[in-house]
Design a protein around this motif. Structure first.
Motif, mmCIF file in Angstrom:
data_model
loop_
_atom_site.group_PDB
_atom_site.id
_atom_site.type_symbol
_atom_site.label_atom_id
_atom_site.label_comp_id
_atom_site.label_asym_id
_atom_site.label_seq_id
_atom_site.Cartn_x
_atom_site.Cartn_y
_atom_site.Cartn_z
ATOM 1 N N ILE A 279 13.278 12.878 -5.526
ATOM 2 C CA ILE A 279 13.153 12.172 -4.086
ATOM 3 C C ILE A 279 12.044 10.990 -4.138
ATOM 4 O O ILE A 279 12.483 10.097 -3.532
ATOM 5 N N GLY A 280 11.018 11.287 -4.519
ATOM 6 C CA GLY A 280 10.077 10.240 -4.313
ATOM 7 C C GLY A 280 10.247 8.889 -5.218
ATOM 8 O O GLY A 280 10.151 8.036 -4.835
ATOM 9 N N LEU A 281 10.911 9.250 -6.354
ATOM 10 C CA LEU A 281 11.310 8.078 -7.374
ATOM 11 C C LEU A 281 12.388 7.222 -6.671
ATOM 12 O O LEU A 281 12.471 6.171 -6.502
ATOM 13 N N LEU A 282 13.336 7.931 -5.926
ATOM 14 C CA LEU A 282 14.334 7.329 -5.433
ATOM 15 C C LEU A 282 13.928 6.302 -4.174
ATOM 16 O O LEU A 282 14.144 5.293 -3.854
ATOM 17 N N LEU A 283 13.084 7.113 -3.343
ATOM 18 C CA LEU A 283 12.344 6.228 -2.287
ATOM 19 C C LEU A 283 11.412 5.051 -2.822
ATOM 20 O O LEU A 283 11.664 4.217 -2.028
ATOM 21 N N LEU A 284 10.837 5.260 -3.890
ATOM 22 C CA LEU A 284 10.143 4.186 -4.323
ATOM 23 C C LEU A 284 11.121 3.038 -4.695
ATOM 24 O O LEU A 284 10.484 1.643 -4.573
ATOM 25 N N PRO B 293 0.837 -1.100 0.002
ATOM 26 C CA PRO B 293 0.184 0.080 -0.062
ATOM 27 C C PRO B 293 0.889 1.321 -0.030
ATOM 28 O O PRO B 293 0.554 2.296 -0.791
ATOM 29 N N LEU B 294 1.818 1.150 0.995
ATOM 30 C CA LEU B 294 2.984 2.567 0.882
ATOM 31 C C LEU B 294 3.320 2.711 -0.675
ATOM 32 O O LEU B 294 3.606 3.937 -1.105
ATOM 33 N N LEU B 295 3.811 1.634 -1.249
ATOM 34 C CA LEU B 295 4.488 1.528 -2.595
ATOM 35 C C LEU B 295 3.866 2.184 -3.637
ATOM 36 O O LEU B 295 4.009 3.209 -4.404
ATOM 37 N N PHE B 296 2.336 1.765 -3.703
ATOM 38 C CA PHE B 296 1.222 2.323 -4.433
ATOM 39 C C PHE B 296 0.921 3.805 -4.372
ATOM 40 O O PHE B 296 0.779 4.528 -5.296
ATOM 41 N N ALA B 297 1.067 4.254 -2.876
ATOM 42 C CA ALA B 297 0.656 5.491 -2.590
ATOM 43 C C ALA B 297 1.688 6.515 -2.822
ATOM 44 O O ALA B 297 1.589 7.476 -3.720
#
Length: 174
Positions: A90-95, A7-11
């Protein structure tokens, strides 16, 4: 166990697609939004299926699209604002990191063993994100010249170069 972070990954993927779409609308480059949606959809499909480790190419394509969003085009002179591109990167690297971490969690026997590892990993990532946001705030307030796009493209080239070097060193007999 594989579903613990899904769920965190999709969000996070939805947030990244939204950030990049907003960046392209603000930068008056809406023609690139279908590419963002297509890559995000493919990445979501790859995250959805169980089994192999998710590939890195969707993240690299979106990072490259984020970096190229500042290239001046005929009829589209407005570059995409730095804030949106920086937050999307930043979001891309986190994902990417969390999807790889989620894949490693499937080797653990139960949820109880995974919980402390997940919390520790999220704390470390939270610290890195806080440092990245502080760097963004400092860059926005101080009169520093920093070419985000050149740094991002240089970083991607460095990643590809080091990856090719490591693969070559692994295949050569010693």
């Amino acid at each position: 166990m594989m579903n613990s972070l899904k769920p965190l990954l999709f969000a996070l993927l939805a947030l990244i697609v939204l950030l990049l779409s907003v960046a392209l609308v603000v930068g008056e480059r809406p023609f690139a939004i279908p590419a963002v949606l297509l890559i995000g959809g493919v990445w979501g499909g790859l995250l959805w299926r169980n089994g192999r480790q998710p590939p890195s190419w969707p993240m690299l394509l979106l990072l490259l699209l984020t970096a190229l969003a500042n290239v001046p085009l005929p009829g589209f002179p407005t570059p995409v604002p730095l804030l949106w591109r920086y937050l999307a990167a930043i979001g891309l690297l986190l994902l990417w990191d969390l999807s790889r971490f989620n894949h490693r969690l499937q080797d653990l026997p139960d949820e109880a063993a995974a919980r402390p590892l997940i919390l520790a990993h999220l704390r470390r990532l939270g610290g890195l994100v806080a440092l990245a946001l502080i760097a963004l705030a400092v860059q926005q307030t101080l009169p520093l010249a920093f070419n985000f796009d050149l740094a991002l493209i240089s970083g991607l080239l460095l990643i590809f170069g080091l990856n090719a070097l490591l693969r070559r060193l692994q295949t050569e007999p010693t």
